[in-house]
Design a protein around this motif. Structure first.
Motif, PDB file in Angstrom:
ATOM      1  N   GLY A 134     -18.399 -20.104 -52.501  1.00 18.15           N
ATOM      2  CA  GLY A 134     -17.821 -21.258 -51.770  1.00 18.15           C
ATOM      3  C   GLY A 134     -17.355 -20.981 -50.595  1.00 18.15           C
ATOM      4  N   ILE A 135     -17.871 -20.003 -49.815  1.00 15.86           N
ATOM      5  CA  ILE A 135     -17.318 -19.648 -48.522  1.00 15.86           C
ATOM      6  C   ILE A 135     -17.610 -20.610 -47.461  1.00 15.86           C
ATOM      7  CG2 ILE A 135     -17.726 -18.142 -46.391  1.00 15.86           C
ATOM      8  CD1 ILE A 135     -18.309 -15.768 -48.602  1.00 15.86           C
ATOM      9  N   PRO A 136     -16.471 -21.469 -46.694  1.00 17.88           N
ATOM     10  CA  PRO A 136     -17.015 -22.576 -45.941  1.00 17.88           C
ATOM     11  C   PRO A 136     -17.879 -22.248 -44.987  1.00 17.88           C
ATOM     12  CG  PRO A 136     -14.682 -21.750 -45.675  1.00 17.88           C
ATOM     13  CD  PRO A 136     -15.474 -20.922 -46.608  1.00 17.88           C
ATOM     14  N   PHE A 137     -18.777 -23.345 -44.468  1.00 18.53           N
ATOM     15  CA  PHE A 137     -19.461 -23.130 -43.185  1.00 18.53           C
ATOM     16  C   PHE A 137     -18.829 -23.844 -42.210  1.00 18.53           C
ATOM     17  CE2 PHE A 137     -24.098 -21.639 -43.913  1.00 18.53           C
ATOM     18  CZ  PHE A 137     -23.878 -20.954 -45.314  1.00 18.53           C
ATOM     19  N   ARG A 138     -17.968 -23.249 -41.583  1.00 19.77           N
ATOM     20  CA  ARG A 138     -17.426 -23.739 -40.392  1.00 19.77           C
ATOM     21  C   ARG A 138     -16.936 -22.739 -39.498  1.00 19.77           C
ATOM     22  NH1 ARG A 138     -12.073 -23.321 -41.037  1.00 19.77           N
ATOM     23  NH2 ARG A 138     -11.218 -22.758 -43.076  1.00 19.77           N
ATOM     24  N   VAL A 139     -16.819 -23.126 -38.221  1.00 15.07           N
ATOM     25  CA  VAL A 139     -15.979 -22.416 -37.282  1.00 15.07           C
ATOM     26  C   VAL A 139     -14.425 -22.574 -37.767  1.00 15.07           C
ATOM     27  CG1 VAL A 139     -15.239 -21.873 -34.759  1.00 15.07           C
ATOM     28  CG2 VAL A 139     -17.613 -22.727 -35.599  1.00 15.07           C
ATOM     29  N   PRO A 140     -13.624 -21.328 -37.841  1.00 12.88           N
ATOM     30  CA  PRO A 140     -12.216 -21.495 -38.267  1.00 12.88           C
ATOM     31  C   PRO A 140     -11.376 -21.997 -37.200  1.00 12.88           C
ATOM     32  CG  PRO A 140     -13.102 -19.065 -38.556  1.00 12.88           C
ATOM     33  CD  PRO A 140     -14.075 -19.940 -37.720  1.00 12.88           C
ATOM     34  N   GLU A 141     -10.200 -22.378 -37.775  1.00  8.08           N
ATOM     35  CA  GLU A 141      -9.191 -23.452 -36.973  1.00  8.08           C
ATOM     36  C   GLU A 141      -8.754 -22.435 -35.896  1.00  8.08           C
ATOM     37  OE1 GLU A 141      -8.871 -26.526 -37.258  1.00  8.08           O
ATOM     38  OE2 GLU A 141     -10.258 -26.728 -38.831  1.00  8.08           O
ATOM     39  N   PRO A 142      -8.256 -23.316 -34.672  1.00  8.60           N
ATOM     40  CA  PRO A 142      -7.811 -22.228 -33.710  1.00  8.60           C
ATOM     41  C   PRO A 142      -6.629 -21.280 -34.130  1.00  8.60           C
ATOM     42  CG  PRO A 142      -7.962 -24.293 -33.102  1.00  8.60           C
ATOM     43  CD  PRO A 142      -8.307 -24.416 -34.220  1.00  8.60           C
ATOM     44  N   GLU A 143      -5.774 -21.319 -34.984  1.00  4.87           N
ATOM     45  CA  GLU A 143      -4.866 -20.344 -35.277  1.00  4.87           C
ATOM     46  C   GLU A 143      -5.190 -19.285 -36.268  1.00  4.87           C
ATOM     47  OE1 GLU A 143      -4.656 -23.471 -36.144  1.00  4.87           O
ATOM     48  OE2 GLU A 143      -4.504 -24.090 -38.508  1.00  4.87           O
ATOM     49  N   GLU A 144      -6.519 -19.230 -36.717  1.00  6.29           N
ATOM     50  CA  GLU A 144      -7.322 -18.190 -37.495  1.00  6.29           C
ATOM     51  C   GLU A 144      -8.375 -17.650 -36.725  1.00  6.29           C
ATOM     52  OE1 GLU A 144      -8.834 -19.138 -41.440  1.00  6.29           O
ATOM     53  OE2 GLU A 144      -9.603 -21.210 -40.835  1.00  6.29           O
ATOM     54  N   LEU A 145      -8.648 -18.273 -35.897  1.00  6.93           N
ATOM     55  CA  LEU A 145      -9.908 -17.900 -34.961  1.00  6.93           C
ATOM     56  C   LEU A 145      -9.807 -16.553 -34.459  1.00  6.93           C
ATOM     57  CD1 LEU A 145     -12.610 -18.977 -34.216  1.00  6.93           C
ATOM     58  CD2 LEU A 145     -11.569 -19.334 -31.609  1.00  6.93           C
ATOM     59  N   PRO A 146      -8.757 -15.938 -33.755  1.00 10.07           N
ATOM     60  CA  PRO A 146      -8.813 -14.602 -33.178  1.00 10.07           C
ATOM     61  C   PRO A 146      -8.976 -13.536 -34.281  1.00 10.07           C
ATOM     62  CG  PRO A 146      -6.739 -15.962 -32.535  1.00 10.07           C
ATOM     63  CD  PRO A 146      -7.463 -16.788 -33.506  1.00 10.07           C
ATOM     64  N   PRO A 206     -17.209 -19.873 -25.161  1.00  7.89           N
ATOM     65  CA  PRO A 206     -16.922 -19.424 -23.700  1.00  7.89           C
ATOM     66  C   PRO A 206     -15.661 -18.890 -23.294  1.00  7.89           C
ATOM     67  CG  PRO A 206     -17.555 -21.852 -23.623  1.00  7.89           C
ATOM     68  CD  PRO A 206     -17.491 -21.300 -24.874  1.00  7.89           C
ATOM     69  N   GLN A 207     -14.849 -19.349 -24.043  1.00  6.12           N
ATOM     70  CA  GLN A 207     -13.465 -19.137 -23.696  1.00  6.12           C
ATOM     71  C   GLN A 207     -12.464 -17.920 -24.522  1.00  6.12           C
ATOM     72  OE1 GLN A 207     -11.645 -20.793 -20.983  1.00  6.12           O
ATOM     73  NE2 GLN A 207     -13.897 -21.841 -20.689  1.00  6.12           N
ATOM     74  N   GLU A 208     -13.586 -17.210 -25.281  1.00  2.00           N
ATOM     75  CA  GLU A 208     -12.911 -16.226 -25.858  1.00  2.00           C
ATOM     76  C   GLU A 208     -12.988 -14.938 -25.237  1.00  2.00           C
ATOM     77  OE1 GLU A 208     -10.959 -16.272 -28.678  1.00  2.00           O
ATOM     78  OE2 GLU A 208     -11.051 -18.497 -28.612  1.00  2.00           O
ATOM     79  N   PRO A 209     -11.897 -14.395 -24.839  1.00  2.00           N
ATOM     80  CA  PRO A 209     -11.789 -13.216 -23.933  1.00  2.00           C
ATOM     81  C   PRO A 209     -12.580 -12.333 -24.604  1.00  2.00           C
ATOM     82  CG  PRO A 209      -9.503 -13.808 -24.457  1.00  2.00           C
ATOM     83  CD  PRO A 209     -10.481 -14.820 -24.991  1.00  2.00           C
ATOM     84  N   ALA A 265      -8.845 -13.285 -16.936  1.00  2.00           N
ATOM     85  CA  ALA A 265      -8.261 -14.612 -16.483  1.00  2.00           C
ATOM     86  C   ALA A 265      -7.859 -15.599 -17.597  1.00  2.00           C
ATOM     87  CB  ALA A 265      -9.096 -15.249 -15.628  1.00  2.00           C
ATOM     88  N   LEU A 266      -8.236 -15.008 -18.678  1.00  2.00           N
ATOM     89  CA  LEU A 266      -7.901 -15.849 -20.076  1.00  2.00           C
ATOM     90  C   LEU A 266      -6.601 -15.267 -20.699  1.00  2.00           C
ATOM     91  CD1 LEU A 266     -11.586 -16.364 -21.310  1.00  2.00           C
ATOM     92  CD2 LEU A 266     -10.239 -18.142 -20.644  1.00  2.00           C
ATOM     93  N   GLY A 267      -6.139 -14.189 -20.062  1.00  2.00           N
ATOM     94  CA  GLY A 267      -4.858 -13.746 -20.599  1.00  2.00           C
ATOM     95  C   GLY A 267      -4.472 -13.231 -21.877  1.00  2.00           C
TER      96      GLY A 267
END
Lengths: 117, 428
Positions: free
Chosen positions: B182-194, B241-244, B298-300
């Protein structure tokens, strides 16, 4: 697990090489054997004389038949082998890929049929 | 959408046109269709099977009836039907309700068929599924290559030095796990994204290069999958596009790709970075890499891939200007080592230190094979050691280290290069 790495190469290639190239080629095989030894993977290895020295024997209709030449007449011939002892097929394949023969011929990887002790 | 609709025509021409169109759709949309079909059912294998049946139908139908105006939607509609049929036929324990839900979910495709370009792009979610922590790290890259790009197990197996049968089995097991766990088909939430994105980028990078292959450690080993991996890296930067770090990875790949031709002489012999002719480099790719790197900075948030790309850009600058910048290179390696302390980084850092402070300082910085058994069979380690030992004047040890490196090398051209370096020590 033990695997036999059989090297198939075009044996005419050797005689067409310059002495310097032959030396370099032989040195590459030496280094490969050393690397196998150092990794504790080498069980045994040999280079074979060319297929012109081969003889095939079989018994057909109760009569033995002895023929000059190799069993399979192909562009690449069995030229030698490395018997290795490694963890699994993946490890055997990665050693096969490092064998100089993979660069100028083919390396066949075959697991040894292990007999129950 | 461009008017791809065509009239029925004589069969050979029709066959060819149908095949071309099917190939074009497969190239651009395979992963999109798999993602859409699998998102609801979590059954990647079933989605792939249904889609390949749909492609087969297309090749049979399109030459006779003409190519559809929206081939993507056509394929999706057919695949969806095949998939529902397969689920019904399997008598797997799917409650009627659930089957209805699946059918409804997939039915959305029929609506989408009316509106071209409206099939939602869930490829990114699918990539996160493939690189999920529950999936064995070694199979993530092959899995992404298969389900996003549609490469077959045979082609993938060669690149990853596995038997096609073993690769097929592992891919199958991974897909089973996706379905069963049951691995979820979604893009992870911002806090776990990196951290989750790192896994995706690592998989894409693994597809790009199986490892560092030359003694300088500055160029990436070439593999057949380079182009496919670049496509994936680009896709990730387009979707995020915003992920350095995604930008950094693409920059790193562009740098490596830009120098591809310069790595071989015309007769096929290997050319190390220091001896390459910068005029042969693809300056357009280098420029794009630099632009991406600027955007990323520039994204820091600094990360491994940005640092690696920055190192490539430092190497390029040094070779172009002839101005030594080893202090900067060592600083970048220090940062990279602190962030991702792998033996590979340690080896390259030691080589840079040797340029700055001399061979014995470099040798001191080299990791010890005794401390990390992986190094014993790692060619670049022995090649780098040999290089530094030779520079330090310990020729006997250098020769022995070259011998091991030669025995471990796969690439015949690099092997000959190492043999040349070794014989240059003869008589010393």
């Amino acid at each position: 697990m033990q695997y036999l790495l059989m090297t198939y190469v075009n044996e005419n290639g050797w005689s067409k090489m310059t002495p310097a190239e032959q030396q370099q080629g032989a040195a590459a095989y030496m280094a490969y054997g050393e690397a196998l030894k150092k990794a504790g993977a080498l069980v045994g290895s040999n280079r074979l004389q060319p297929t012109s020295t081969a003889t095939t024997v079989r018994i057909a209709n109760s009569k033995s038949q002895v023929l000059d030449g190799p069993y399979v007449d192909s562009k690449e011939q069995l030229g030698g082998y490395f018997l290795i002892d490694v963890k699994d097929l993946d490890a055997a394949i990665s050693w096969a890929a490092r064998c100089p023969a993979a660069g100028h011929g083919v390396v066949e990887v075959r697991p040894i049929w292990s007999m129950p002790a | 959408m461009i008017g791809l609709q065509s009239n029925p025509m004589n069969s050979r021409e029709g066959d060819e046109q149908a095949r071309n169109l099917a190939e074009a759709v497969a190239r651009c949309c395979y992963g999109k269709l798999v993602a859409f079909l699998a998102a609801r059912t979590h059954d990647v294998a079933a989605a792939e099977d249904a889609l390949s049946e749909a492609f087969a139908s297309a090749l049979a139908d399109w030459p006779r009836k003409g190519c559809p105006a929206n081939p993507e939607a056509w394929l999706l509609t057919v695949a969806r039907r095949k998939m529902i049929d397969a689920f019904r036929g399997q008598r797997r324990e799917i409650a009627g309700e659930e089957l209805q839900e699946i059918a409804d979910g997939l039915g959305a495709a029929a609506l989408a068929a009316e509106i071209p370009n409206q099939i939602p792009d869930q490829r990114l979610a699918l990539m996160f599924v493939c690189a999920h922590p529950a999936i064995d790290a070694g199979i993530r890259a092959p899995l992404i290559l298969q389900v996003i790009l549609g490469l077959d197990a045979k082609a993938i197996a060669s690149a990853f030095l596995l038997s096609p049968a073993a690769m097929g089995k592992r891919l199958g097991r991974a897909k089973e796990k996706i379905r069963e766990a049951g691995i979820p088909f979604r893009v992870p939430e911002p806090e776990e994204l990196p951290s989750r994105l790192d896994a995706v980028l690592d998989a894409v990078y693994a597809a790009f290069a199986e490892g560092w292959s030359d003694p300088g450690g500055t160029d990436v080993a070439r593999r057949d999958l380079t182009e496919e991996a670049m496509f994936l890296a680009r896709l990730v930067t387009e979707l995020l596009p915003q992920e350095p770090e995604a930008l950094g990875l693409l920059a790193l790949m562009l740098h490596a790709e830009a120098r591809r031709r310069a790595r071989r002489r015309e007769d096929g012999e290997y050319v190390p970075l220091a001896e390459q002719d910068p005029a042969v480099w693809n300056s357009q790719m280098i420029d794009e890499a630099e632009t991406l790197l600027l955007r990323a900075s520039a994204l820091g948030t600094l990360g491994r891939y940005q640092l690696e790309a920055a190192l490539q850009s430092a190497h390029v600058d040094r070779c172009r200007t002839g101005r030594a910048n080893w202090a900067e290179v060592v600083r970048l390696y220090d940062a990279l080592f602190a962030l991702a302390g792998s033996p590979v980084v340690a080896i390259n850092r030691a080589l840079a230190i040797a340029e700055l402070h001399g061979a014995s300082a470099g040798l001191d910085a080299m990791p010890e094979a005794a401390a990390d058994p992986r190094l014993a069979e790692y060619q670049p380690y022995w090649a780098a050691r040999a290089e530094l030992l030779a520079k330090a004047g310990t020729y006997g040890e250098a020769r022995r280290a070259y011998e091991i490196a030669i025995g471990l090398e796969r690439d015949p051209a690099v092997r000959r290069f190492l043999q040349m370096r070794q014989s240059a020590l003869d008589g010393r």
